[in-house]
Enzyme design. Structure first.
Site, PDB file in Angstrom:
ATOM      1  N   VAL A  92      -6.142   1.240   8.867  1.00 25.56           N
ATOM      2  CA  VAL A  92      -7.050   0.092   8.707  1.00 25.56           C
ATOM      3  C   VAL A  92      -6.577  -1.155   9.456  1.00 25.56           C
ATOM      4  O   VAL A  92      -7.367  -2.063   9.709  1.00 25.56           O
ATOM      5  CB  VAL A  92      -7.288  -0.266   7.215  1.00 25.56           C
ATOM      6  CG1 VAL A  92      -8.029   0.856   6.500  1.00 25.56           C
ATOM      7  CG2 VAL A  92      -5.988  -0.624   6.503  1.00 25.56           C
ATOM      8  N   TYR A 142       2.650  -8.805  -2.342  1.00 25.40           N
ATOM      9  CA  TYR A 142       1.439  -8.147  -2.857  1.00 25.40           C
ATOM     10  C   TYR A 142       0.447  -9.190  -3.385  1.00 25.40           C
ATOM     11  O   TYR A 142      -0.748  -9.156  -3.069  1.00 25.40           O
ATOM     12  CB  TYR A 142       1.848  -7.167  -3.955  1.00 25.40           C
ATOM     13  CG  TYR A 142       0.740  -6.328  -4.497  1.00 25.40           C
ATOM     14  CD1 TYR A 142       0.177  -5.299  -3.742  1.00 25.40           C
ATOM     15  CD2 TYR A 142       0.234  -6.539  -5.779  1.00 25.40           C
ATOM     16  CE1 TYR A 142      -0.853  -4.509  -4.248  1.00 25.40           C
ATOM     17  CE2 TYR A 142      -0.784  -5.760  -6.293  1.00 25.40           C
ATOM     18  CZ  TYR A 142      -1.326  -4.745  -5.525  1.00 25.40           C
ATOM     19  OH  TYR A 142      -2.338  -3.970  -6.025  1.00 25.40           O
ATOM     20  N   LYS A 146      -3.356 -10.095  -2.054  1.00 24.68           N
ATOM     21  CA  LYS A 146      -4.533  -9.972  -2.912  1.00 24.68           C
ATOM     22  C   LYS A 146      -5.194 -11.343  -3.145  1.00 24.68           C
ATOM     23  O   LYS A 146      -6.416 -11.436  -3.291  1.00 24.68           O
ATOM     24  CB  LYS A 146      -4.141  -9.318  -4.247  1.00 24.68           C
ATOM     25  CG  LYS A 146      -3.616  -7.880  -4.079  1.00 24.68           C
ATOM     26  CD  LYS A 146      -4.625  -6.975  -3.389  1.00 24.68           C
ATOM     27  CE  LYS A 146      -4.207  -5.520  -3.413  1.00 24.68           C
ATOM     28  NZ  LYS A 146      -5.218  -4.641  -2.783  1.00 24.68           N
TER      29      LYS A 146
HETATM   30  N1  LIG Z   1      -3.544   1.436  -9.320  1.00 28.78           N
HETATM   31  C1  LIG Z   1      -3.585   0.224  -9.822  1.00 28.78           C
HETATM   32  O1  LIG Z   1      -3.222  -0.011 -10.972  1.00 28.78           O
HETATM   33  C2  LIG Z   1      -4.111  -0.916  -8.977  1.00 28.78           C
HETATM   34  C3  LIG Z   1      -4.224  -2.170  -9.595  1.00 28.78           C
HETATM   35  C4  LIG Z   1      -4.708  -3.233  -8.873  1.00 28.78           C
HETATM   36  C5  LIG Z   1      -5.066  -3.067  -7.550  1.00 28.78           C
HETATM   37  N2  LIG Z   1      -4.935  -1.843  -6.970  1.00 28.78           N
HETATM   38  C6  LIG Z   1      -5.322  -1.736  -5.564  1.00 28.78           C
HETATM   39  O2  LIG Z   1      -6.267  -0.707  -5.416  1.00 28.78           O
HETATM   40  C7  LIG Z   1      -6.136  -0.115  -4.132  1.00 28.78           C
HETATM   41  C8  LIG Z   1      -5.946   1.388  -4.311  1.00 28.78           C
HETATM   42  O3  LIG Z   1      -4.761   1.593  -5.048  1.00 28.78           O
HETATM   43  P1  LIG Z   1      -4.367   3.050  -5.610  1.00 28.78           P
HETATM   44  O4  LIG Z   1      -3.610   2.834  -6.858  1.00 28.78           O
HETATM   45  O5  LIG Z   1      -5.566   3.913  -5.603  1.00 28.78           O
HETATM   46  O6  LIG Z   1      -3.308   3.489  -4.495  1.00 28.78           O
HETATM   47  P2  LIG Z   1      -3.023   4.919  -3.826  1.00 28.78           P
HETATM   48  O7  LIG Z   1      -1.659   4.798  -3.255  1.00 28.78           O
HETATM   49  O8  LIG Z   1      -3.313   6.023  -4.791  1.00 28.78           O
HETATM   50  O9  LIG Z   1      -4.100   4.999  -2.645  1.00 28.78           O
HETATM   51  C9  LIG Z   1      -4.039   4.152  -1.525  1.00 28.78           C
HETATM   52  C10 LIG Z   1      -4.591   4.894  -0.324  1.00 28.78           C
HETATM   53  O10 LIG Z   1      -4.570   3.984   0.792  1.00 28.78           O
HETATM   54  C11 LIG Z   1      -4.165   4.705   1.932  1.00 28.78           C
HETATM   55  N3  LIG Z   1      -3.604   3.775   2.921  1.00 28.78           N
HETATM   56  C12 LIG Z   1      -2.489   3.016   2.811  1.00 28.78           C
HETATM   57  N4  LIG Z   1      -2.276   2.327   3.934  1.00 28.78           N
HETATM   58  C13 LIG Z   1      -3.289   2.639   4.795  1.00 28.78           C
HETATM   59  C14 LIG Z   1      -3.622   2.252   6.124  1.00 28.78           C
HETATM   60  N5  LIG Z   1      -2.873   1.384   6.815  1.00 28.78           N
HETATM   61  N6  LIG Z   1      -4.745   2.766   6.665  1.00 28.78           N
HETATM   62  C15 LIG Z   1      -5.509   3.649   5.995  1.00 28.78           C
HETATM   63  N7  LIG Z   1      -5.224   4.075   4.742  1.00 28.78           N
HETATM   64  C16 LIG Z   1      -4.132   3.571   4.150  1.00 28.78           C
HETATM   65  C17 LIG Z   1      -3.143   5.711   1.415  1.00 28.78           C
HETATM   66  O11 LIG Z   1      -2.969   6.799   2.312  1.00 28.78           O
HETATM   67  C18 LIG Z   1      -3.764   6.131   0.081  1.00 28.78           C
HETATM   68  O12 LIG Z   1      -4.606   7.254   0.243  1.00 28.78           O
HETATM   69  C19 LIG Z   1      -4.945  -0.805  -3.458  1.00 28.78           C
HETATM   70  O13 LIG Z   1      -5.442  -1.845  -2.633  1.00 28.78           O
HETATM   71  C20 LIG Z   1      -4.185  -1.377  -4.631  1.00 28.78           C
HETATM   72  O14 LIG Z   1      -3.458  -2.519  -4.244  1.00 28.78           O
HETATM   73  C21 LIG Z   1      -4.461  -0.768  -7.642  1.00 28.78           C
END
Ligand SMILES: NC(=O)c1ccc[n+]([C@@H]2O[C@H](COP(=O)([O-])OP(=O)(O)OC[C@H]3O[C@@H](n4cnc5c(N)ncnc54)[C@H](O)[C@@H]3O)[C@@H](O)[C@H]2O)c1
Length: 251
Positions: free
Chosen positions: A58, A159, A163
């Site tokens: 991305v 982080y 955000k």
């Molecule tokens: N899980 C939580 O509790 C939580 C809470 C708040 C925010 N978030 C946010 O939600 C989003 C998803 O989190 P998640 O827990 O599903 O994480 P995850 O690690 O399960 O999934 C993240 C995905 O992003 C992909 N990715 C990372 N860098 C990339 C890049 N440069 N280009 C393309 N793809 C890329 C990874 O390969 C992975 O498939 C993130 O932005 C995270 O910060 C998650």
């Protein structure tokens, strides 16, 4: 907008919140193209939901331009983008190892903030060419922030900054794109049971869950997917951030 006629790009769709969103959208009849750097998982999820996959970084302009082109070629249009690709490091500003490595800070901003904007701007350029729906709608962009944008914890300077940036750009992007009929919304999740969280010890997971006021459990990624679907269909939501966190406020 209706999910059954939506053609969505879902970044980070190979895992966690993005995967749950891709699965939910597809189950409601939407066309889905997953953009992720994880080829193995991305291809597998896309095959399981009858969707498409583009290996994408991305942060890279050419990579995202190619992925948007792939989505257009496979789906014929793009009417929704859900930005879920992201990373998180836990590093203090000054820790036992010394000052926070600057490259880790920059990488976090690059993927979580710049990457989100990169996908949004290139997809919006395509969406702006859509024939408008009767109410003028041409598409919707849904970003993913975090409650860390507001209540970042120790070790979350990078982080939380990334955000906070996503939260900050939500309204100006909505204003920029208003004349094209494209809405921009951001979801700020609390703590969700994704592969990232599942890797933590059981007692840590239980402690995190117990801190959530009501319901006292971690979020289910399917709930994120359902909120994203609601945002697609609820055409009067625009320029706003929605927390989905069971009233959790991190101390
Ligand atoms: N899980 C939580 O509790 C939580 C809470 C708040 C925010 N978030 C946010 O939600 C989003 C998803 O989190 P998640 O827990 O599903 O994480 P995850 O690690 O399960 O999934 C993240 C995905 O992003 C992909 N990715 C990372 N860098 C990339 C890049 N440069 N280009 C393309 N793809 C890329 C990874 O390969 C992975 O498939 C993130 O932005 C995270 O910060 C998650």
């Amino acid at each position: 907008m209706h999910l059954s006629t939506t053609a969505a790009l879902v970044t980070g769709g190979a895992s966690g919140l993005g995967e749950a969103t891709a699965r939910h959208f597809a189950s409601e009849g939407a066309q889905v193209t997953i953009l992720d750097r994880d080829v193995e998982r991305g291809t597998q999820v896309a095959a399981e939901i009858g969707g498409h996959f583009a290996q994408t970084d991305v942060t890279d302009e050419d990579s995202v331009a190619a992925a948007v082109g792939h989505g257009m070629a496979k789906m014929g249009k793009i009417t929704a983008v859900v930005n879920c690709a992201g990373i998180a490091y836990g590093i203090k500003t000054v820790g036992k190892e010394g000052p926070h490595p600057l490259d880790a800070f920059q990488r976090t901003i690059d993927i979580n903030l710049v990457g989100t904007f990169n996908v949004s701007r290139l997809a919006a350029a395509e969406m702006s060419k859509n024939d408008p729906e009767p109410d003028g709608a041409r598409g919707v962009i849904i970003n993913t922030a975090s409650i860390a944008a507001y209540d970042g914890q120790k070790g979350q300077a990078a982080y939380a900054a990334s955000k906070g940036g996503v939260v900050g750009m939500t309204l100006p992007m909505a204003r920029d794109l208003a004349s094209t009929g494209i809405r921009v919304m951001t979801i700020a999740p609390g703590i969700f049971m994704t592969p990232m969280l599942a890797g933590l010890p059981e007692e840590v997971q239980q402690q995190l869950a117990a801190d959530v006021p009501n319901p006292a459990r971690l979020g289910d990624p399917k709930e994120y997917g359902r909120l994203a679907a609601f945002i697609v269909e609820m055409g009067y939501l625009n320029g706003e951030v929605i927390r989905i966190d069971g009233a959790l406020r991190m101390r």
